[in-house]
Design an enzyme around this catalytic site. Structure first.
Site, PDB file in Angstrom:
ATOM      1  N   LYS A  52       0.780  -1.275   0.168  1.00 13.02           N
ATOM      2  CA  LYS A  52       0.020  -0.238   0.003  1.00 13.02           C
ATOM      3  C   LYS A  52       0.929   1.079  -0.098  1.00 13.02           C
ATOM      4  CE  LYS A  52      -3.972  -2.244   2.176  1.00 13.02           C
ATOM      5  NZ  LYS A  52      -4.723  -2.651   3.482  1.00 13.02           N
ATOM      6  N   GLN A  96      -4.909  -1.508   9.409  1.00 18.32           N
ATOM      7  CA  GLN A  96      -4.920  -2.758   8.984  1.00 18.32           C
ATOM      8  C   GLN A  96      -5.298  -3.738   9.765  1.00 18.32           C
ATOM      9  OE1 GLN A  96      -3.843  -3.201   5.770  1.00 18.32           O
ATOM     10  NE2 GLN A  96      -4.043  -5.424   5.993  1.00 18.32           N
ATOM     11  N   ASP A 119     -11.281   2.498   3.559  1.00 13.14           N
ATOM     12  CA  ASP A 119     -11.826   1.353   3.446  1.00 13.14           C
ATOM     13  C   ASP A 119     -13.092   1.106   3.230  1.00 13.14           C
ATOM     14  OD1 ASP A 119      -9.293  -0.692   3.702  1.00 13.14           O
ATOM     15  OD2 ASP A 119      -9.320  -0.305   5.748  1.00 13.14           O
TER      16      ASP A 119
END
Ligand code: GUN
Length: 283
Positions: A52, A96, A119
């Site tokens: 990422k 995460q 997200d």
């Protein structure tokens, strides 16, 4: 049979994104910022987070990875998120997953400012998405929809079966397919006669998290097969949820692992960060 090349498509979209970012940076002097918070040392998470960061930098974003030990308390983690919520230099905040057991995942996802929740996991964003007013969409299903678009795969009127019911993939995937006028069934590990049900699918999306679970017995001739799985076999090799070698003989389109859904997920996350940045400029 056509192999859907997620790596090539992701690279194309990344290139476009880098151009858009450079243009806006010239115009405004500002750039999108993405911060990724990684708790602990989960090996898979470390790889995802590194990818990422690499992708954010390639797009011309400001990128920061905050690595904290898994001894961090929940209150400390919430405090860290709040600092980035308040800082206008950051347009996307991602924690995460999975988190260590002593941390309440729901509390963490709730703490992220919905406008920075790239997200799309905050209940506010999930609610908007499910009610047909999406702002942030979970990246993995968003990337799969891009693949359908790019390869001209028709969804309208088709029978789609999604195997897997997670908040991250299965459920939002079903919603996007439904929005595209497919007839959708969500199946999972406890579905009876799963192979038989899957064999009815024109579009089969597999996100069950078990290596080579879907064999040729699950696949109708000519079906489109999308493999979201990322598993390690006994030799440590990365394998999907679909037994690729035998299923590719039946499928009309299929995604490989690696090089299928994975690269698209990361690219869509960058797209969402860019859009969050742009919305912020328009405010
Ligand atoms: N862990 C596995 N997939 C994801 C994802 O898409 N976002 C976050 N935050 N964590 C993950």
């Amino acid at each position: 049979m056509v192999v859907i090349d997620g790596k090539v498509l992701a690279a194309k979209l990344q290139g476009r994104l880098a151009e858009k970012t450079a243009l806006l940076k010239d115009k405004t002097g500002l750039e999108p910022g993405l911060v990724v918070i990684l708790v602990g040392e989960n090996p898979a998470s470390q790889v995802y987070v590194r990818n990422k960061e690499r992708s954010a930098l390639a797009a011309g974003f400001r990128s920061e990875v905050v690595r904290v030990p898994d001894t961090i308390t929940q209150a400390e983690l919430l405090g860290l998120i709040e600092r980035y919520n308040q800082d206008d230099a950051w347009h996307g905040i991602l924690v995460q997953l999975p988190l260590p057991a002593h941390i309440d995942e729901e509390a963490v996802l709730l703490a992220i400012d919905p406008q920075k929740d790239v997200d799309g996991f905050h209940p506010t964003n999930m609610g908007k998405f499910w009610s047909g007013h999406p702002v942030m969409i979970p990246s993995t299903p968003a990337g799969i929809m891009e693949m359908f678009r790019e390869y001209g795969i028709t969804l309208e009127g088709k029978k789609a079966v999604v195997i897997g019911r997670s908040n991250i993939v299965g459920k939002p995937m079903a919603q996007l397919l439904l929005d595209a006028h497919a007839t959708v069934t969500i199946a999972h590990s406890r579905t009876e006669n799963l192979a038989q049900l899957a064999r009815e699918a024109d579009i089969l999306v597999v996100a069950i998290g078990r290596g080579h679970f879907v064999t040729k017995d699950f696949v109708k001739e000519g079906a489109v097969v999308i493999d979201v799985g990322m598993n390690r076999d006994e030799n440590g090799k990365l394998i999907g949820d679909v037994a690729y070698d035998e299923v590719k003989e039946l499928a009309s389109y299929i995604t490989p692992v690696p090089g299928g859904v994975g690269p698209m997920t990361i690219t869509m996350l960058m797209e969402q960060t860019f859009e969050a940045f742009q919305r912020n400029l328009d405010k």
